[in-house]
Every structure is written in structure tokens, then in C-alpha cells.
Design a protein around this motif. Sequence first.
Motif, PDB file in Angstrom:
ATOM      1  N   ILE A   9       0.818  -1.219   0.000  1.00  0.00           N
ATOM      2  CA  ILE A   9       0.000   0.000   0.000  1.00  0.00           C
ATOM      3  C   ILE A   9       0.844   1.258   0.000  1.00  0.00           C
ATOM      4  O   ILE A   9       0.352   2.328  -0.325  1.00  0.00           O
ATOM      5  CB  ILE A   9      -1.003   0.021   1.170  1.00  0.00           C
ATOM      6  N   ILE A  13      -1.783   3.986  -1.751  1.00  0.00           N
ATOM      7  CA  ILE A  13      -2.768   4.747  -0.988  1.00  0.00           C
ATOM      8  C   ILE A  13      -2.142   5.471   0.192  1.00  0.00           C
ATOM      9  O   ILE A  13      -2.693   6.420   0.696  1.00  0.00           O
ATOM     10  CB  ILE A  13      -3.922   3.848  -0.483  1.00  0.00           C
ATOM     11  N   THR A  36      -2.997   9.302   4.043  1.00  0.00           N
ATOM     12  CA  THR A  36      -3.331   8.660   2.776  1.00  0.00           C
ATOM     13  C   THR A  36      -3.687   9.721   1.735  1.00  0.00           C
ATOM     14  O   THR A  36      -3.930  10.873   2.064  1.00  0.00           O
ATOM     15  CB  THR A  36      -4.530   7.704   2.944  1.00  0.00           C
ATOM     16  N   ARG A  40      -7.728   7.950  -2.923  1.00  0.00           N
ATOM     17  CA  ARG A  40      -7.250   6.577  -3.125  1.00  0.00           C
ATOM     18  C   ARG A  40      -7.514   5.737  -1.883  1.00  0.00           C
ATOM     19  O   ARG A  40      -6.642   5.549  -1.046  1.00  0.00           O
ATOM     20  CB  ARG A  40      -5.755   6.550  -3.397  1.00  0.00           C
ATOM     21  N   PRO A  42      -8.763   1.976  -0.332  1.00  0.00           N
ATOM     22  CA  PRO A  42      -9.052   0.595  -0.713  1.00  0.00           C
ATOM     23  C   PRO A  42     -10.523   0.285  -0.462  1.00  0.00           C
ATOM     24  O   PRO A  42     -11.169   0.917   0.373  1.00  0.00           O
ATOM     25  CB  PRO A  42      -8.155  -0.219   0.221  1.00  0.00           C
ATOM     26  N   TYR A  77      -5.545  -8.471   2.913  1.00  0.00           N
ATOM     27  CA  TYR A  77      -5.505  -7.436   1.888  1.00  0.00           C
ATOM     28  C   TYR A  77      -5.347  -8.087   0.523  1.00  0.00           C
ATOM     29  O   TYR A  77      -4.484  -8.933   0.340  1.00  0.00           O
ATOM     30  CB  TYR A  77      -4.334  -6.480   2.167  1.00  0.00           C
ATOM     31  N   PRO A  80      -4.338  -4.772  -5.810  1.00  0.00           N
ATOM     32  CA  PRO A  80      -5.256  -4.203  -6.796  1.00  0.00           C
ATOM     33  C   PRO A  80      -5.638  -5.155  -7.929  1.00  0.00           C
ATOM     34  O   PRO A  80      -6.814  -5.218  -8.301  1.00  0.00           O
ATOM     35  CB  PRO A  80      -4.493  -2.977  -7.313  1.00  0.00           C
ATOM     36  N   ALA A  83      -8.068  -7.582  -6.500  1.00  0.00           N
ATOM     37  CA  ALA A  83      -9.294  -6.897  -6.096  1.00  0.00           C
ATOM     38  C   ALA A  83     -10.147  -6.516  -7.301  1.00  0.00           C
ATOM     39  O   ALA A  83     -11.371  -6.643  -7.266  1.00  0.00           O
ATOM     40  CB  ALA A  83      -8.950  -5.666  -5.258  1.00  0.00           C
ATOM     41  N   GLY A  91     -12.200  -2.085  -6.839  1.00  0.00           N
ATOM     42  CA  GLY A  91     -11.017  -2.615  -6.187  1.00  0.00           C
ATOM     43  C   GLY A  91      -9.702  -2.097  -6.729  1.00  0.00           C
ATOM     44  O   GLY A  91      -8.653  -2.643  -6.422  1.00  0.00           O
ATOM     45  N   PHE A  93      -7.725   0.164  -5.934  1.00  0.00           N
ATOM     46  CA  PHE A  93      -6.696   0.488  -4.941  1.00  0.00           C
ATOM     47  C   PHE A  93      -6.552  -0.638  -3.917  1.00  0.00           C
ATOM     48  O   PHE A  93      -6.085  -0.431  -2.804  1.00  0.00           O
ATOM     49  CB  PHE A  93      -7.012   1.823  -4.242  1.00  0.00           C
ATOM     50  N   GLY A  94      -6.954  -1.817  -4.300  1.00  0.00           N
ATOM     51  CA  GLY A  94      -6.874  -2.971  -3.412  1.00  0.00           C
ATOM     52  C   GLY A  94      -8.139  -3.112  -2.590  1.00  0.00           C
ATOM     53  O   GLY A  94      -9.068  -2.317  -2.688  1.00  0.00           O
ATOM     54  N   ALA A  95      -8.172  -4.158  -1.796  1.00  0.00           N
ATOM     55  CA  ALA A  95      -9.347  -4.409  -0.954  1.00  0.00           C
ATOM     56  C   ALA A  95      -8.922  -5.013   0.373  1.00  0.00           C
ATOM     57  O   ALA A  95      -8.034  -5.866   0.428  1.00  0.00           O
ATOM     58  CB  ALA A  95     -10.327  -5.350  -1.665  1.00  0.00           C
TER      59      ALA A  95
END
Length: 102
Positions: A9, A13, A36, A40, A42, A77, A80, A83, A91, A93-95
Motif C-alpha cells: 500500500i 494509498i 493517505t 485513493r 481501498p 488485503y 489491486p 481486487a 477494487g 486500490f486494493g481491498a
Amino acid sequence: MPGRVFQFIDGLILRSLDIRTDSATIDGRPLVVGRTYADRAPLVVIDGMPSDVGEWLRMCRANVFSLEAEVPMYYYYLLPVEAVETFGRRGRFGAVCIEPAR
């Protein structure tokens, strides 16, 4: 949060991360302060339902991820790429996925 998550991350983010050991400590423990990027965040999914970062942080402060919690939960986590494959554009920015420990 496991240190290995920060490597994913960081820069995506997370704008900055500082560890405070001065008067800002909590019960004598260092305080981690992260900034952050406002646009952005998650995706946060709690037991299959979309939520937000604020709820995840409230759960962290309430210690619900402890094995001694009344209803133990765990989280992981998704990068991206994973996700987006799982949740679509939300998703990007990831999850953070949170589920009851079974």
C-alpha cells in the motif's frame, strides 16, 4: 497490520507513515500515524458486504481481530489486480476483506 501489507500500500494509498514515540503514545506504546491520498481508498468488504475504511479502523481500535474477541474476525488485503478481478473497478486500490473467524 502485518508489515508486508505496508510494502503493497506504500505509495498506492499511503502518502506518509510516521512512528511517534513522544507524548502522542498510547499507553506508552508508539503511535503510528499514516496519511493517505484522499482519492485513493481501498475497498473494504465486511463479511461480503461493502463498507469503508473508517469502519475497518473502528474494528481495529475495538480489538475485534484478537483471538480473545467475543466474535473473532480476521482480515486480509487483496492487491489491486486481485481486487479488480474479484470486485471490478471498485477494487483498483486494493481491498481489505474482513470475515468472521471460523
